[in-house]
Design a protein around this motif. Sequence first.
Motif, PDB file in Angstrom:
ATOM      1  N   SER A 256       0.850  -1.188   0.000  1.00 48.10           N
ATOM      2  CA  SER A 256       0.000   0.000   0.000  1.00 48.10           C
ATOM      3  C   SER A 256       0.883   1.235   0.000  1.00 48.10           C
ATOM      4  O   SER A 256       1.983   1.220   0.558  1.00 48.10           O
TER       5      SER A 256
ATOM      6  N   SER B  58       1.959  -5.993   3.756  1.00 48.39           N
ATOM      7  CA  SER B  58       1.362  -6.961   4.670  1.00 48.39           C
ATOM      8  C   SER B  58       1.372  -8.312   3.973  1.00 48.39           C
ATOM      9  O   SER B  58       1.532  -8.392   2.755  1.00 48.39           O
TER      10      SER B  58
ATOM     11  N   THR C  82      -6.714  -8.456   3.774  1.00 54.36           N
ATOM     12  CA  THR C  82      -5.629  -7.545   4.143  1.00 54.36           C
ATOM     13  C   THR C  82      -6.078  -6.427   5.054  1.00 54.36           C
ATOM     14  O   THR C  82      -5.261  -5.754   5.646  1.00 54.36           O
TER      15      THR C  82
ATOM     16  N   ASN D  78      -7.280  -6.827   7.809  1.00 56.87           N
ATOM     17  CA  ASN D  78      -7.048  -7.299   9.168  1.00 56.87           C
ATOM     18  C   ASN D  78      -5.629  -7.788   9.368  1.00 56.87           C
ATOM     19  O   ASN D  78      -5.383  -8.665  10.190  1.00 56.87           O
ATOM     20  N   GLU D  79      -4.700  -7.232   8.634  1.00 63.41           N
ATOM     21  CA  GLU D  79      -3.319  -7.664   8.741  1.00 63.41           C
ATOM     22  C   GLU D  79      -2.439  -6.536   9.243  1.00 63.41           C
ATOM     23  O   GLU D  79      -2.653  -5.373   8.905  1.00 63.41           O
ATOM     24  N   LYS D  80      -1.419  -6.912  10.026  1.00 64.92           N
ATOM     25  CA  LYS D  80      -0.473  -5.917  10.512  1.00 64.92           C
ATOM     26  C   LYS D  80       0.314  -5.357   9.331  1.00 64.92           C
ATOM     27  O   LYS D  80       0.731  -6.096   8.437  1.00 64.92           O
ATOM     28  N   LEU D  81       0.513  -4.051   9.368  1.00 68.01           N
ATOM     29  CA  LEU D  81       1.251  -3.379   8.309  1.00 68.01           C
ATOM     30  C   LEU D  81       2.687  -3.120   8.733  1.00 68.01           C
ATOM     31  O   LEU D  81       2.950  -2.785   9.888  1.00 68.01           O
TER      32      LEU D  81
ATOM     33  N   PHE E 129       5.821  -0.711   7.653  1.00 68.19           N
ATOM     34  CA  PHE E 129       6.081   0.483   6.862  1.00 68.19           C
ATOM     35  C   PHE E 129       7.550   0.623   6.510  1.00 68.19           C
ATOM     36  O   PHE E 129       8.441   0.264   7.295  1.00 68.19           O
TER      37      PHE E 129
ATOM     38  N   ALA F 143     -10.975  -3.122  10.928  1.00 68.28           N
ATOM     39  CA  ALA F 143      -9.874  -3.160  11.894  1.00 68.28           C
ATOM     40  C   ALA F 143      -9.467  -1.740  12.252  1.00 68.28           C
ATOM     41  O   ALA F 143      -9.673  -0.803  11.481  1.00 68.28           O
TER      42      ALA F 143
ATOM     43  N   ILE G  77       7.349   4.837  10.511  1.00 70.41           N
ATOM     44  CA  ILE G  77       6.112   4.451  11.206  1.00 70.41           C
ATOM     45  C   ILE G  77       6.210   2.988  11.599  1.00 70.41           C
ATOM     46  O   ILE G  77       6.610   2.134  10.792  1.00 70.41           O
TER      47      ILE G  77
ATOM     48  N   SER H  14       3.881  -0.104  13.335  1.00 64.02           N
ATOM     49  CA  SER H  14       2.557  -0.553  13.737  1.00 64.02           C
ATOM     50  C   SER H  14       2.633  -1.113  15.153  1.00 64.02           C
ATOM     51  O   SER H  14       3.406  -2.025  15.425  1.00 64.02           O
TER      52      SER H  14
ATOM     53  N   MET I 262      -3.042  -3.865  15.868  1.00 64.76           N
ATOM     54  CA  MET I 262      -4.137  -3.951  14.917  1.00 64.76           C
ATOM     55  C   MET I 262      -5.210  -4.779  15.627  1.00 64.76           C
ATOM     56  O   MET I 262      -4.947  -5.907  16.033  1.00 64.76           O
TER      57      MET I 262
ATOM     58  N   ALA J 186     -11.538  -6.463   2.888  1.00 68.38           N
ATOM     59  CA  ALA J 186     -10.201  -6.885   2.480  1.00 68.38           C
ATOM     60  C   ALA J 186      -9.444  -5.785   1.750  1.00 68.38           C
ATOM     61  O   ALA J 186      -9.300  -5.784   0.547  1.00 68.38           O
ATOM     62  N   THR J 187      -8.990  -4.823   2.512  1.00 67.17           N
ATOM     63  CA  THR J 187      -8.221  -3.746   1.917  1.00 67.17           C
ATOM     64  C   THR J 187      -7.398  -3.049   2.989  1.00 67.17           C
ATOM     65  O   THR J 187      -7.792  -3.009   4.156  1.00 67.17           O
ATOM     66  N   ASN J 188      -6.265  -2.528   2.588  1.00 68.82           N
ATOM     67  CA  ASN J 188      -5.464  -1.700   3.477  1.00 68.82           C
ATOM     68  C   ASN J 188      -5.698  -0.219   3.192  1.00 68.82           C
ATOM     69  O   ASN J 188      -4.836   0.614   3.396  1.00 68.82           O
TER      70      ASN J 188
END
Lengths: 116, 110
Positions: free
Chosen positions: A33, A94, A100, A102-105, A107, B31, B43, B45, B48, B94-96
Amino acid sequence: KAGVTQTPRYLIKTRGQQVTLSCSPISGHRSVSWYQQTPGQGLQFLFEYFSETQRNKGNFPGRFSGRQFSNSRSEMNVSTLELGDSALYLCASSIGTGQTGNEKLFFGSGTQLSVL
Amino acid sequence: KNEVEQSPQNLTAQEGEFITINCSYSVGISALHWLQQHPGGGIVSLFMLSSGKKKHGRLIATINIQEKHSSLHITASHPRDSAVYICAASYGGATNKLIFGTGTLLAVQP
């Protein structure tokens, strides 16, 4: 395990030029992303790629585009640069199992773009 | 309109204090992310979560789905906790595609 790598770290361009930024995700991650950060607007979502397909796009003009390669590396391109495009551009990866959201990102350090 | 509101914008604390940062969001999130940004841009994380509570060291994140509210707590704050803390909501499954709060600038003084 190497983290998310963004290149270049800094970039100076002039109005009207175009620029390409690169993002290499963590090995095995399939979702990448892109986000723009400015002092005025904060962080904003640009787009997301998953398995070489653009999954979603933010509210940015068509001058902003991107792509993802088969090895999950991603590039974003900004054409006809404007002064307002000066920003920190961040990418995140991720693992990309399909859900996605619900997934940890993870960076990258970002590319600081200055448009003169 | 999907929005994320964060408070306070600025927070100064003495070392050892308990800190709370709040985040409110619209319905329909999949989320809620808590992020930490140090000077220089990087950054990280922190959490989540989509329900309940998570804890990592001195950091605790909670979310109340009914009240559409999340909090980040820092216990026994330390000067190295000084950073910008950002909450971000993921809408639409289902997207970031994240919607970000404006961030909270935390300064912990020794």
